[in-house]
Scaffold this motif. Structure first.
Motif, PDB file in Angstrom:
ATOM      1  N   UNK A  72      -7.516   3.640   5.752  1.00 10.55           N
ATOM      2  CA  UNK A  72      -6.521   4.668   5.431  1.00 10.55           C
ATOM      3  C   UNK A  72      -5.238   4.463   6.232  1.00 10.55           C
ATOM      4  N   UNK A  73      -5.376   4.060   7.484  1.00  5.71           N
ATOM      5  CA  UNK A  73      -4.196   3.798   8.312  1.00  5.71           C
ATOM      6  C   UNK A  73      -3.370   2.651   7.733  1.00  5.71           C
ATOM      7  N   UNK A  74      -4.043   1.564   7.350  1.00  7.57           N
ATOM      8  CA  UNK A  74      -3.332   0.412   6.791  1.00  7.57           C
ATOM      9  C   UNK A  74      -2.726   0.770   5.438  1.00  7.57           C
ATOM     10  N   UNK A  75      -3.482   1.472   4.607  1.00  3.52           N
ATOM     11  CA  UNK A  75      -3.036   1.817   3.264  1.00  3.52           C
ATOM     12  C   UNK A  75      -1.784   2.690   3.293  1.00  3.52           C
ATOM     13  N   UNK A  76      -1.805   3.739   4.083  1.00  2.40           N
ATOM     14  CA  UNK A  76      -0.648   4.635   4.136  1.00  2.40           C
ATOM     15  C   UNK A  76       0.542   3.981   4.837  1.00  2.40           C
ATOM     16  N   UNK A  77       0.271   3.168   5.864  1.00  2.00           N
ATOM     17  CA  UNK A  77       1.356   2.526   6.603  1.00  2.00           C
ATOM     18  C   UNK A  77       2.013   1.410   5.800  1.00  2.00           C
ATOM     19  N   UNK A  78       1.300   0.838   4.858  1.00  2.00           N
ATOM     20  CA  UNK A  78       1.898  -0.203   4.019  1.00  2.00           C
ATOM     21  C   UNK A  78       2.942   0.360   3.068  1.00  2.00           C
ATOM     22  N   UNK A  79       2.915   1.666   2.845  1.00  2.00           N
ATOM     23  CA  UNK A  79       3.807   2.282   1.864  1.00  2.00           C
ATOM     24  C   UNK A  79       4.819   3.241   2.489  1.00  2.00           C
ATOM     25  N   UNK A  80       4.352   4.150   3.333  1.00  4.25           N
ATOM     26  CA  UNK A  80       5.169   5.296   3.739  1.00  4.25           C
ATOM     27  C   UNK A  80       6.400   4.957   4.575  1.00  4.25           C
ATOM     28  N   UNK A  81       6.329   4.047   5.560  1.00  6.10           N
ATOM     29  CA  UNK A  81       7.548   3.770   6.330  1.00  6.10           C
ATOM     30  C   UNK A  81       8.731   3.355   5.457  1.00  6.10           C
ATOM     31  N   UNK A  82       8.492   2.473   4.475  1.00  4.90           N
ATOM     32  CA  UNK A  82       9.579   2.053   3.587  1.00  4.90           C
ATOM     33  C   UNK A  82      10.030   3.199   2.701  1.00  4.90           C
ATOM     34  N   UNK A  83       9.074   3.983   2.197  1.00  2.00           N
ATOM     35  CA  UNK A  83       9.430   5.132   1.359  1.00  2.00           C
ATOM     36  C   UNK A  83      10.297   6.125   2.124  1.00  2.00           C
ATOM     37  N   UNK A  84       9.930   6.413   3.366  1.00  2.00           N
ATOM     38  CA  UNK A  84      10.715   7.347   4.175  1.00  2.00           C
ATOM     39  C   UNK A  84      12.088   6.783   4.512  1.00  2.00           C
ATOM     40  N   UNK A  85      12.185   5.461   4.688  1.00  2.00           N
ATOM     41  CA  UNK A  85      13.500   4.873   4.954  1.00  2.00           C
ATOM     42  C   UNK A  85      14.410   4.986   3.737  1.00  2.00           C
ATOM     43  N   UNK A  86      13.822   4.970   2.543  1.00  2.00           N
ATOM     44  CA  UNK A  86      14.609   5.201   1.323  1.00  2.00           C
ATOM     45  C   UNK A  86      15.102   6.643   1.301  1.00  2.00           C
ATOM     46  N   UNK A  87      14.200   7.572   1.601  1.00  2.00           N
ATOM     47  CA  UNK A  87      14.555   8.996   1.563  1.00  2.00           C
ATOM     48  C   UNK A  87      15.590   9.363   2.625  1.00  2.00           C
ATOM     49  N   UNK A  88      15.433   8.808   3.820  1.00  2.00           N
ATOM     50  CA  UNK A  88      16.276   9.221   4.947  1.00  2.00           C
ATOM     51  C   UNK A  88      17.571   8.420   5.081  1.00  2.00           C
ATOM     52  N   UNK A  89      17.479   7.116   4.877  1.00  2.01           N
ATOM     53  CA  UNK A  89      18.622   6.243   5.173  1.00  2.01           C
ATOM     54  C   UNK A  89      19.161   5.511   3.952  1.00  2.01           C
ATOM     55  N   UNK A  90      18.598   5.813   2.770  1.00  8.93           N
ATOM     56  CA  UNK A  90      19.004   5.131   1.540  1.00  8.93           C
ATOM     57  C   UNK A  90      18.830   3.616   1.665  1.00  8.93           C
ATOM     58  N   UNK A  91      17.827   3.205   2.443  1.00 15.49           N
ATOM     59  CA  UNK A  91      17.544   1.783   2.663  1.00 15.49           C
ATOM     60  C   UNK A  91      16.644   1.290   1.539  1.00 15.49           C
ATOM     61  N   UNK A  92      17.257   0.889   0.447  1.00 18.59           N
ATOM     62  CA  UNK A  92      16.506   0.597  -0.776  1.00 18.59           C
ATOM     63  C   UNK A  92      16.165  -0.873  -0.958  1.00 18.59           C
ATOM     64  N   UNK A  93      16.824  -1.748  -0.235  1.00 17.79           N
ATOM     65  CA  UNK A  93      16.572  -3.172  -0.411  1.00 17.79           C
ATOM     66  C   UNK A  93      15.244  -3.580   0.237  1.00 17.79           C
ATOM     67  N   UNK A  94      14.526  -4.472  -0.447  1.00 21.79           N
ATOM     68  CA  UNK A  94      13.300  -5.040   0.109  1.00 21.79           C
ATOM     69  C   UNK A  94      13.247  -6.505  -0.297  1.00 21.79           C
ATOM     70  N   UNK A  95      12.990  -7.389   0.671  1.00 20.17           N
ATOM     71  CA  UNK A  95      12.881  -8.817   0.384  1.00 20.17           C
ATOM     72  C   UNK A  95      11.780  -9.079  -0.629  1.00 20.17           C
TER      73      UNK A  95
END
Length: 314
Positions: A72-95
């Motif tokens: 569960x830790x790996x599963x949620x961490x693989x998604x949420x940090x990037x999702x939150x960066x989109x919500x908070x900082x509009x950081x939408x680019x991903x390699x």
């Protein structure tokens, strides 16, 4: 942001939109998302810590519970940090490579979680139906082999999806209408015939869910028969109570996963923003609820946690 009509064959980046149609509400949506993620991190870390610190919990049931918490830790961490960066900082680019990596970890550990549920059901079956042989059947070596088999199965099944996604030419757009690199959301951007990716992804989902749910159902049908043969009502309730946590966790995983699968495959009448929002919630709710369910319903974990807390205070 890259224009949606851009043509290219070897993308260096993709653009994640977050939740299309709800861009103006991203900040507000991030608040419950961040809270659920924090609870998932704290709860699952506590489960791993308590089991590691208490020798009395060094049993197959709690080893599998630790595997579930780490998954569960790996599963949620693989998604949420990037999702939150989109919500908070509009950081939408991903390699492109990071997108494929995220895709692999998300799908791989989703399959791992399903496999762990099968292992936990088998553990409960042996403990209830063959209690005198439990310690000889599920030794530490056997538990380790089961965990390794679950991981290898997941990697073998999911890796072809990622390899296929990595070799398609992408010449439609670099914009992914999602908050993370979900397999079909990426493959749908390719300008080749991607039916093999679609069919293989569908095959993996059907194979994993049908096989694992069948094995869990068989285990619990035998458990139920054993429980009904117990002489007293109190004994039946007590024995069934040991399986209650597991059943609750299974329901919180498979029901949202089935809903997400159905809306993704047959979403003609489902708004895109609703589908993406529910896909994110379905990723967050099980990792958040699993440690809460086990912490509340499993007396051994609850008692050991209270003992550790009071000992530290003293």
């Amino acid at each position: 942001m890259t224009d949606s009509n851009t043509t290219f064959t070897n993308p260096s980046i993709f653009i994640l939109l977050g939740i299309p149609g709800l861009e103006g509400d991203h900040i507000w949506i991030s608040i419950p998302f961040c809270a659920m993620y924090a609870i998932a991190l704290l709860g699952n870390s506590v489960i791993v810590f308590v089991v590691k610190k208490e020798p009395s919990l060094h049993e197959p049931m709690y080893y599998f519970l630790c595997m579930l918490a780490i998954t569960d830790l790996v599963l949620s961490t693989s998604i949420l940090p990037k999702t939150l960066s989109i919500f908070w900082f509009n950081s939408r680019e991903i390699d492109f490579s990071a997108c494929l990596t995220q895709m692999f970890f998300f799908h791989c550990f989703s399959v791992v979680e399903s496999g762990i549920f099968v292992a936990m059901a088998f553990d409960r079956y042996v403990a209830i139906c063959h209690p005198l042989r439990h310690s000889t059947i599920l030794t530490n070596l056997v538990v380790a082999k089961i965990g390794l088999a679950v991981i290898l199965r997941s990697g073998v099944l999911v890796l072809p999806c990622v390899l296929l996604a990595g070799q398609w030419p992408y010449c439609k757009t670099d914009i992914i209408p999602h908050s993370y690199c979900e397999h079909m959301a990426v493959v749908n951007l390719a300008c080749a015939d991607t039916r093999v990716s679609s069919y293989y992804g569908l095959f993996v989902i059907i194979l994993v869910i049908s096989t694992d749910v069948f094995l869990i159902a068989v285990s619990y049908s035998q458990i139920l028969k054993a429980i009904l043969r117990l002489p007293t009502k109190d004994a039946r309730l007590k024995t069934f109570g040991t399986c209650g946590s597991h059943l609750c966790v299974i329901l919180t995983f498979y029901i949202p996963a089935l809903f997400s699968f159905l809306t993704h495959r047959f979403r003609q009448n489902v708004p895109l923003h609703f589908h993406i929002l529910m896909a994110n919630i379905n990723l967050l709710v099980p990792p958040m609820l699993n440690p809460i369910i086990y912490g509340v319903r499993t007396k051994q974990i609850r008692d050991r946690l209270l003992r550790l807390l009071t000992h530290k205070q003293i």
